[in-house]
Write an enzyme that holds these catalytic residues in place. Structure first.
Site, PDB file in Angstrom:
ATOM      1  N   CYS A  85      -1.110  15.550  23.785  1.00 38.23           N
ATOM      2  CA  CYS A  85      -0.060  15.185  24.741  1.00 38.23           C
ATOM      3  C   CYS A  85      -0.334  15.815  26.114  1.00 38.23           C
ATOM      4  O   CYS A  85      -1.239  15.375  26.816  1.00 38.23           O
ATOM      5  CB  CYS A  85       1.313  15.543  24.189  1.00 38.23           C
ATOM      6  SG  CYS A  85       2.677  14.732  25.074  1.00 38.23           S
ATOM      7  N   HIS A 178       1.338  13.898  18.698  1.00 32.99           N
ATOM      8  CA  HIS A 178       1.446  15.274  18.192  1.00 32.99           C
ATOM      9  C   HIS A 178       1.146  15.337  16.694  1.00 32.99           C
ATOM     10  O   HIS A 178       2.079  15.387  15.880  1.00 32.99           O
ATOM     11  CB  HIS A 178       2.873  15.796  18.425  1.00 32.99           C
ATOM     12  CG  HIS A 178       3.231  16.021  19.850  1.00 32.99           C
ATOM     13  ND1 HIS A 178       3.134  17.256  20.462  1.00 32.99           N
ATOM     14  CD2 HIS A 178       3.697  15.167  20.802  1.00 32.99           C
ATOM     15  CE1 HIS A 178       3.528  17.153  21.727  1.00 32.99           C
ATOM     16  NE2 HIS A 178       3.869  15.902  21.956  1.00 32.99           N
ATOM     17  N   GLU A 180       0.411  17.831  14.979  1.00 33.25           N
ATOM     18  CA  GLU A 180       0.947  19.074  14.417  1.00 33.25           C
ATOM     19  C   GLU A 180       2.376  18.928  13.930  1.00 33.25           C
ATOM     20  O   GLU A 180       2.867  19.779  13.174  1.00 33.25           O
ATOM     21  CB  GLU A 180       0.849  20.204  15.455  1.00 33.25           C
ATOM     22  CG  GLU A 180       1.852  20.157  16.584  1.00 33.25           C
ATOM     23  CD  GLU A 180       1.524  19.169  17.701  1.00 33.25           C
ATOM     24  OE1 GLU A 180       2.282  19.137  18.689  1.00 33.25           O
ATOM     25  OE2 GLU A 180       0.519  18.427  17.582  1.00 33.25           O
TER      26      GLU A 180
END
Length: 201
Positions: A85, A178, A180
């Protein structure tokens, strides 16, 4: 006595953003996360993640802490890098708003907050053939998109509208989303695999 396997040391730029989530994901794939706030924190780091956050604030903090040159030096030494990002914005050589890049490693042009207010945040399943046949569930939060790629850049994924949202150039990765924030660890594993591949060569 059995020798324990060495855990690759992966830095996470910890001036802002999803540091804790990336650290947890790295531990799951067998790496040792290292929070990087100052140049000295890069000592012994074998790869670096530039996480999501607010790219303008992150840029100011990178400059304030004198991190730009050491990070570029780490990349020049062959260390893998991955921007998610805002991290994608930091790694781009060209920005559509004309801002001067701070870590111009990836031969891409990026547009910030490309989805506008109406699609401020959304989720989508993406095909990422380089990571296998199973679709990757992606979380987009005020995400950028890649508007142009250089000849040496591999497009890893596009969004449902056909816009580029994941790229690789050599040992450098960038994703507009993202990973994660989901349970899918394939991008984190790919980063760690690049460390081990570098060690072999």
């Amino acid at each position: 006595m059995v020798e324990t396997e060495r855990r690759p040391r992966v830095g996470i730029l910890a001036v802002q953003g999803d540091v804790r989530e990336h650290a947890a994901a790295l531990r799951e794939v067998g790496a040792e996360p290292v929070e990087v706030r100052l140049p000295r924190d890069l000592a012994g780091v074998e790869a670096l993640i530039l996480p999501g956050g607010e790219s303008t604030a992150m840029r100011r903090l990178i400059e304030a802490y004198g991190l730009a040159e050491p990070i570029l030096g780490l990349a020049a030494s062959g260390a893998p890098m991955w921007g998610t990002c805002a991290g994608m914005i930091l790694l781009a050589r060209r920005l559509t708003d004309g801002d001067v890049p701070i870590l111009p490693l990836l031969d891409i042009e990026v547009r910030r907050n490309a989805y506008g207010r109406q699609l401020d945040s959304f989720e989508a399943d993406l095909d990422v053939p380089a990571l296998g046949d199973e679709p990757l569930h992606a979380v987009f939060i005020r995400a950028p998109v890649v508007t142009d790629v250089g000849p040496g850049v591999e497009v890893l994924a596009t969004d449902p509208m056909g816009r580029t949202v994941a790229v690789r150039e050599g040992r450098w990765l960038a994703t507009a989303f993202h990973p994660e924030l989901t349970g899918d660890r394939r991008f984190h594993r790919a980063l760690v695999d690049m460390i081990t591949a570098s060690a072999r060569t």
